[in-house]
Design a protein around this motif. Structure first.
Motif, PDB file in Angstrom:
ATOM      1  N   ARG A 124       1.195   0.898   9.674  1.00 60.11           N
ATOM      2  CA  ARG A 124      -0.131   1.440   9.436  1.00 60.11           C
ATOM      3  C   ARG A 124      -0.492   1.224   7.965  1.00 60.11           C
ATOM      4  N   GLY A 125      -1.771   1.086   7.674  1.00 55.77           N
ATOM      5  CA  GLY A 125      -2.159   0.735   6.320  1.00 55.77           C
ATOM      6  C   GLY A 125      -1.883   1.805   5.280  1.00 55.77           C
ATOM      7  N   GLU A 126      -2.083   3.073   5.660  1.00 62.26           N
ATOM      8  CA  GLU A 126      -2.192   4.133   4.650  1.00 62.26           C
ATOM      9  C   GLU A 126      -0.884   4.569   3.993  1.00 62.26           C
ATOM     10  N   ALA A 164       0.033  -5.001   7.195  1.00 62.35           N
ATOM     11  CA  ALA A 164      -0.508  -3.641   7.133  1.00 62.35           C
ATOM     12  C   ALA A 164      -1.761  -3.517   7.986  1.00 62.35           C
ATOM     13  N   GLY A 165      -1.863  -2.437   8.716  1.00 61.16           N
ATOM     14  CA  GLY A 165      -3.087  -2.133   9.457  1.00 61.16           C
ATOM     15  C   GLY A 165      -4.156  -1.636   8.489  1.00 61.16           C
ATOM     16  N   ALA A 166      -5.232  -1.055   9.040  1.00 61.20           N
ATOM     17  CA  ALA A 166      -6.317  -0.658   8.153  1.00 61.20           C
ATOM     18  C   ALA A 166      -6.968   0.651   8.592  1.00 61.20           C
TER      19      ALA A 166
ATOM     20  N   LEU B  29      -7.144  -8.936   8.462  1.00 57.02           N
ATOM     21  CA  LEU B  29      -7.019  -7.586   7.887  1.00 57.02           C
ATOM     22  C   LEU B  29      -6.477  -7.642   6.452  1.00 57.02           C
ATOM     23  N   HIS B  33      -8.447  -6.386   3.085  1.00 57.02           N
ATOM     24  CA  HIS B  33      -7.845  -5.484   2.098  1.00 57.02           C
ATOM     25  C   HIS B  33      -7.942  -6.108   0.702  1.00 57.02           C
ATOM     26  N   TYR B  68     -12.316  -0.524  11.257  1.00 58.06           N
ATOM     27  CA  TYR B  68     -11.184   0.153  10.628  1.00 58.06           C
ATOM     28  C   TYR B  68     -11.653   1.082   9.505  1.00 58.06           C
ATOM     29  N   MET B  70     -10.221   2.246   6.876  1.00 59.06           N
ATOM     30  CA  MET B  70      -9.857   2.003   5.478  1.00 59.06           C
ATOM     31  C   MET B  70     -10.826   1.044   4.782  1.00 59.06           C
ATOM     32  N   GLN B 126      -1.350  11.586   8.547  1.00 63.14           N
ATOM     33  CA  GLN B 126      -0.734  10.570   7.686  1.00 63.14           C
ATOM     34  C   GLN B 126       0.756  10.378   7.960  1.00 63.14           C
ATOM     35  N   TRP B 139      -4.085   6.470  -1.493  1.00 68.32           N
ATOM     36  CA  TRP B 139      -3.158   6.448  -0.357  1.00 68.32           C
ATOM     37  C   TRP B 139      -1.710   6.699  -0.772  1.00 68.32           C
ATOM     38  N   PHE B 181      -1.624  -3.467   0.468  1.00 61.05           N
ATOM     39  CA  PHE B 181      -2.051  -3.552   1.872  1.00 61.05           C
ATOM     40  C   PHE B 181      -2.286  -5.007   2.275  1.00 61.05           C
TER      41      PHE B 181
END
Lengths: 433, 220
Positions: A124-126, A164-166, B29, B33, B68, B70, B126, B139, B181
């Motif tokens: 996962r991105g975070e 990484a996801g977002a 993705l 980022h 998404y 983010m 999270q 983050w 990321f």
């Protein structure tokens, strides 16, 4: 039953995340052993061990690997599901932070077994901290010849990409994850075809949870019987249980599957001072809640399923008597509404409407007949969407009504905050300091 | 706030990202980022560049970017502040911290302070429930927060004083996190603190009570 640190055994090493520390404790020996066997022999050991997926569904890992067609001339892929986002689940991220090499070694073994020369770790991105540790572990493994070309002189090649996801819970669903990894919106695909036949780039693909793969090296190293000496017949082995909520010592407790929740709670120091357990969720918000009367249930796939819930991610959330069930359920539904990908009408519209009605209850303005409406809508979502997110969204409310219907009735007159003052639920001394 | 231009150098980086995958589109993705880390948002220009590198239409890229959470379509401040308000964090104190932060910063969800320093967001779970309630800065996690710690955190960030994340690195900016990321290793993996109390909780009890996994033939 007892605590059985395997994955967590060396987390107190100052450099547990470095390859030097991992190798000191027998790391990458399992990979060397595997490369001396045939891929089918490796699959055989994992099958014999009875290892089941740690991401929630509990599907037997060896069987999943054996579904990949052999000698089909196509590229095969191993994809790691490290998109840990289930509310309450917090075991893959700490694992990747403290012991990323167990995952990398598991990937190398799994890829060899399913004849894949390319693996992807979808995190996962975070969580930049976990992404850094895994990127570093992959680089160290390349440098030591455990990844890359002709691994340990075996002729086996493997490239691993950390991806990484977002920010999208739905990408934890395996087919949505594959679409996301292909650079698309993360929306689930219709199954069949299953990923084993047509997964990433329409090629045979295995998607495994991070903890599942990290458990593989110890099985290869110590054998299937060793693994089965822990846990129950249907739920063999060890598991990372992440206990959170109103307990004295929230954290990661690695124990044999089948360990009763009461025992895990004891390890976690019991409930916080002056507090009584009100309800708990064994494995993420997508599985139905239980009450104190269920506290002695063995934490296994079969026992929890017999109690009408599921092991899920094996990450129990414990809530005490200060907690409003109405508020908890409303917040989970707000989550599912936010995370519904919008592909299927029942899930997209259903989560929207349920949330709206539940919010009225949270504010003490619900009407008794609306409880039936919410229940009906849940029934219209469950089983009527492509993926499990819809089913999950239809879970918290009926689960809560089973044990706490009176609290929803009370919420037709009194707001959740009036019935359960938030300042008592918070874990810091005094709210509003 | 002026938005930086995406340079030829950046486009070369985007090309390297695309080359990491058997099918180039898989890099979308990471590329989004990356352009967000340059511009503080996914701008129309960022979408155009990604589309050009991957030979997609801007509409195809925009469809992904908007899916998404983010990816932001508005310029973020220097620091992105997230407060987990999913059930467990919310009940254990996240709601209280959210109220406090909206008061201190004078902004709401997905809004940025006038000085361009902070963007605030209500975030979902999270995967840190054992250290609830969680606040994130760019983050990077700030575990087991309370109102006093939140107040001090914001004061330090305003002064530009050093802030160490409890799981991640010393706080710099959302732009730096964005590069991670994108899959670009900043080499800071050892800057994160060692396993904390919550991660060691089970191992400590096991040692106290002399519990262990059965000895296997390969155990060292």
């Amino acid at each position: 039953m007892a605590l059985t640190p395997v994955l967590t055994a060396h987390w107190d090493d100052p450099n547990s995340f470095e390859i030097t520390s991992y190798k000191k404790h027998g790391g990458y020996v399992a990979l060397k052993n595997s490369l001396k066997m045939t891929p089918d022999e490796v699959i055989g050991i994992v099958k014999d061990s009875g290892l089941r997926g740690r991401g929630g569904a509990g599907f037997p890992t060896g069987m999943k690997w054996s579904f990949v067609p052999q000698n089909d001339g196509k590229a095969h892929y191993l994809v790691v599901n490290a998109d840990e986002s289930e509310p309450g689940a917090c075991k893959d991220i700490p694992l990747m932070l403290a012991n990323p090499h167990a995952l990398v070694e598991g990937i190398a073994i799994g890829s060899y077994a399913i004849r894949a020369n390319h693996a992807f770790i979808y995190i996962r991105g975070e969580v930049p901290h976990a992404i850094r540790r895994v990127m570093n572990a992959v680089e160290q493994a390349y440098a030591d010849g455990f990844l890359g070309k002709n691994i340990q002189g075996s002729g086996f090649n493997l490239d691993v990409v950390v991806h990484a996801g977002a920010g999208a819970y739905i990408c934890g669903e395996e087919t949505a994850l594959l679409d996301s990894l292909e650079g698309r919106r993360g929306q689930p695909r219709l199954k069949p075809p299953f990923p084993a036949v047509a997964g990433l780039y329409a090629s045979p693909t295995v998607v495994n949870n991070a903890e599942t793969l990290a458990s593989v090296p110890s099985i290869i190293l110590n054998g299937a019987d060793w693994f089965k000496s822990m846990g129950t017949e249907k739920s063999p082995g060890f598991k990372l249980f992440a206990v959170s909520g109103h307990v004295k010592r929230p954290g990661i407790y690695e124990a044999a599957l089948g360990t009763p929740m009461s025992e895990l709670l004891d390890y976690a120091g019991g409930m916080r001072k002056g507090s009584k357990l009100k309800f708990w969720i064994p494995g993420g918000s997508s599985v139905p809640m239980l009450t104190p009367e269920h506290i002695d249930i063995p934490m296994s796939y079969e026992d929890l399923s017999a109690a009408g819930t599921m092991l899920g991610t094996g990450t129990p959330m414990m809530f005490d008597h200060t907690t409003s069930v109405v508020k908890a359920v409303t917040r989970w539904l707000e989550f599912y509404k936010h995370e519904s990908c919008g592909k299927c009408t029942p899930c997209r519209e259903g989560t929207y409407w349920i949330t709206g009605v539940l919010e009225k209850f949270e504010h003490g303005k619900g009407k008794e007949e609306e409880l039936t409406i919410i229940n009906d809508v849940c029934g219209q979502i469950a089983g009527r969407s492509f993926c499990a997110l819809g089913d999950a969204a239809a879970t918290p409310f009926p689960g809560a009504m089973k044990y706490f219907a009176d609290e929803f009735l009370q919420a037709t007159k009194t707001s959740a905050d009036a019935s359960f003052p938030p300042s008592a639920t918070t874990i810091f001394e005094k709210a509003g300091v | 706030m002026s938005i930086k231009t995406i340079t030829e150098e950046d486009i070369k980086t985007l090309e390297t990202l695309a080359a990491k995958y058997p099918v180039r589109r898989s890099a979308l993705l990471p590329m989004l980022h990356y352009v967000q880390s340059i511009q503080g948002m996914v701008s129309p220009a960022g979408i155009q560049v990604c589309a050009r590198v991957l030979d997609l239409t801007p509409a195809e890229v925009a469809a992904v970017a908007t899916f998404y959470t983010m990816f932001k379509r508005f310029p973020m401040g220097k620091h992105h502040i997230g407060v987990c308000t999913n059930t467990l964090c919310a009940l254990l104190g996240g709601d209280e911290l959210w109220k406090q932060l909206t008061n201190i910063l004078g902004i709401g969800h997905d809004e940025t302070t006038a000085d361009g320093l902070f963007t605030l967001e209500r975030i979902e779970c999270q995967a840190a429930c054992t250290v609830a309630p969680v606040v994130t800065v760019n983050w990077e996690f700030m575990d087991s927060m309370n109102p006093k710690a939140v107040r001090e955190l914001i004061e330090k960030l305003k002064m530009g004083a050093p802030v160490q994340s409890t799981r991640g690195v010393q706080i710099t900016s959302i732009a730096d996190s964005g590069k991670v990321f994108a899959g670009i290793n900043d080499g800071k993996y050892a800057e994160s603190p060692l396993a904390d109390d919550s991660m060691l909780a089970g191992l400590r009890v096991a040692k106290e009570r002399k519990m262990s996994a059965p000895t296997g033939k390969g155990t060292k």
